[in-house]
Design a protein around this motif. Sequence first.
Motif, mmCIF file in Angstrom:
data_model
loop_
_atom_site.group_PDB
_atom_site.id
_atom_site.type_symbol
_atom_site.label_atom_id
_atom_site.label_comp_id
_atom_site.label_asym_id
_atom_site.label_seq_id
_atom_site.Cartn_x
_atom_site.Cartn_y
_atom_site.Cartn_z
ATOM 1 N N UNK A 51 0.872 -1.164 0.000
ATOM 2 C CA UNK A 51 0.000 0.000 0.000
ATOM 3 C C UNK A 51 0.913 1.219 0.000
ATOM 4 N N UNK A 52 0.495 2.277 -0.652
ATOM 5 C CA UNK A 52 1.333 3.470 -0.760
ATOM 6 C C UNK A 52 1.685 4.031 0.625
ATOM 7 N N UNK A 53 0.876 3.762 1.628
ATOM 8 C CA UNK A 53 1.162 4.245 2.983
ATOM 9 C C UNK A 53 2.478 3.705 3.523
ATOM 10 N N UNK A 54 2.923 2.579 3.005
ATOM 11 C CA UNK A 54 4.198 2.008 3.434
ATOM 12 C C UNK A 54 5.384 2.840 2.938
ATOM 13 N N UNK A 55 5.207 3.567 1.851
ATOM 14 C CA UNK A 55 6.293 4.357 1.274
ATOM 15 C C UNK A 55 6.350 5.779 1.827
ATOM 16 N N UNK A 56 5.242 6.276 2.336
ATOM 17 C CA UNK A 56 5.184 7.678 2.760
ATOM 18 C C UNK A 56 6.215 8.072 3.817
ATOM 19 N N UNK A 57 6.510 7.217 4.803
ATOM 20 C CA UNK A 57 7.573 7.616 5.744
ATOM 21 C C UNK A 57 8.929 7.822 5.054
ATOM 22 N N UNK A 58 9.222 7.026 4.039
ATOM 23 C CA UNK A 58 10.470 7.208 3.288
ATOM 24 C C UNK A 58 10.456 8.543 2.557
ATOM 25 N N UNK A 59 9.323 8.864 1.935
ATOM 26 C CA UNK A 59 9.247 10.129 1.197
ATOM 27 C C UNK A 59 9.445 11.323 2.123
ATOM 28 N N UNK A 60 8.860 11.265 3.333
ATOM 29 C CA UNK A 60 9.057 12.358 4.297
ATOM 30 C C UNK A 60 10.527 12.446 4.678
ATOM 31 N N UNK A 61 11.134 11.310 4.972
ATOM 32 C CA UNK A 61 12.534 11.279 5.368
ATOM 33 C C UNK A 61 13.447 11.808 4.259
ATOM 34 N N UNK A 62 13.197 11.390 3.024
ATOM 35 C CA UNK A 62 14.085 11.745 1.914
ATOM 36 C C UNK A 62 14.073 13.230 1.585
ATOM 37 N N UNK A 63 13.095 13.965 2.070
ATOM 38 C CA UNK A 63 13.082 15.422 1.868
ATOM 39 C C UNK A 63 14.291 16.085 2.526
ATOM 40 N N UNK A 64 14.884 15.428 3.501
ATOM 41 C CA UNK A 64 16.056 15.966 4.180
ATOM 42 C C UNK A 64 17.380 15.658 3.487
ATOM 43 N N UNK A 65 17.327 14.990 2.353
ATOM 44 C CA UNK A 65 18.543 14.623 1.629
ATOM 45 C C UNK A 65 18.627 15.427 0.334
ATOM 46 N N UNK A 66 19.654 16.280 0.198
ATOM 47 C CA UNK A 66 19.756 17.112 -1.004
ATOM 48 C C UNK A 66 19.984 16.313 -2.293
ATOM 49 N N UNK A 67 20.410 15.055 -2.175
ATOM 50 C CA UNK A 67 20.644 14.224 -3.355
ATOM 51 C C UNK A 67 19.340 13.800 -4.034
ATOM 52 N N UNK A 68 18.222 13.897 -3.319
ATOM 53 C CA UNK A 68 16.934 13.465 -3.859
ATOM 54 C C UNK A 68 16.173 14.692 -4.336
ATOM 55 N N UNK A 69 15.807 14.686 -5.613
ATOM 56 C CA UNK A 69 15.101 15.819 -6.203
ATOM 57 C C UNK A 69 13.739 16.012 -5.539
ATOM 58 N N UNK A 70 13.457 17.242 -5.139
ATOM 59 C CA UNK A 70 12.167 17.515 -4.491
ATOM 60 C C UNK A 70 11.012 17.292 -5.464
ATOM 61 N N UNK A 103 23.383 6.558 3.140
ATOM 62 C CA UNK A 103 22.842 6.334 4.477
ATOM 63 C C UNK A 103 22.272 4.918 4.586
ATOM 64 N N UNK A 104 23.015 4.032 5.219
ATOM 65 C CA UNK A 104 22.597 2.631 5.379
ATOM 66 C C UNK A 104 21.410 2.485 6.332
ATOM 67 N N UNK A 105 21.110 3.514 7.108
ATOM 68 C CA UNK A 105 20.071 3.422 8.131
ATOM 69 C C UNK A 105 18.730 3.999 7.691
ATOM 70 N N UNK A 106 18.507 4.140 6.395
ATOM 71 C CA UNK A 106 17.258 4.742 5.917
ATOM 72 C C UNK A 106 16.011 4.018 6.418
ATOM 73 N N UNK A 107 16.049 2.699 6.489
ATOM 74 C CA UNK A 107 14.882 1.948 6.957
ATOM 75 C C UNK A 107 14.545 2.258 8.401
ATOM 76 N N UNK A 108 15.568 2.338 9.245
ATOM 77 C CA UNK A 108 15.341 2.660 10.653
ATOM 78 C C UNK A 108 14.829 4.084 10.809
ATOM 79 N N UNK A 109 15.434 5.007 10.071
ATOM 80 C CA UNK A 109 15.029 6.413 10.154
ATOM 81 C C UNK A 109 13.619 6.623 9.611
#
Length: 191
Positions: A51-70, A103-109
């Motif tokens: 379900x897309x809800x499983x991905x949303x925490x990653x999307x919120x987290x990735x906003x803090x990484x400049x390597x990922x296009x907004x 960042x190897x800890x993306x899943x935990x974060x």
Amino acid sequence: MVDPFWSVASSHHASPARVPRPAAASDSLLADGGAGRHSQRVRSTSEPTYAVQMAKPFWRLLRGYPQIASALLDQADATPDDARLPVELGQRFLENVVALTGDENLGLLAARAIKLGGFDVLEYAAASAPTWRTAIETVFRYSRLMNEAADFRIEVVGDKAHCILHSTVPLTRAGVDFQAAAFHVSATRWI
């Protein structure tokens, strides 16, 4: 237009042989209106989906990484709540963003980024259960609504209960970390 999944992979200088472009790629990772293989409004029996809800925490987290296009994350955030993401594609995405961010800890974060209510009805049903055991059994019984690859169960051995969090699809480290940490976060916050 370039597929954002491919953009993440190619921005890390991945070769097409190492990270193949998904078949029938659309103009976004998830929000293709159900036309391509990235998003499935009608459940497919051929491959398990999230379900897309499983991905949303990653999307919120990735906003803090400049390597990922907004722009990529803006498209992802616009994904309808009823969209489905193939588990295998999600795992490739995680491999790529871990390689890109380092960042190897993306899943935990990402598990720490789970918002109260983020797992919708499943979360409500578990939080409404009269006992912790009933809550866990409810989550395990209905976990496939959120993750069709989930094979969760409780095994009672003597006076100990073991929560087994198995996946029918191989997971990356970030995927395993998120699965275990999301269970922990959910249990400690809401059950």
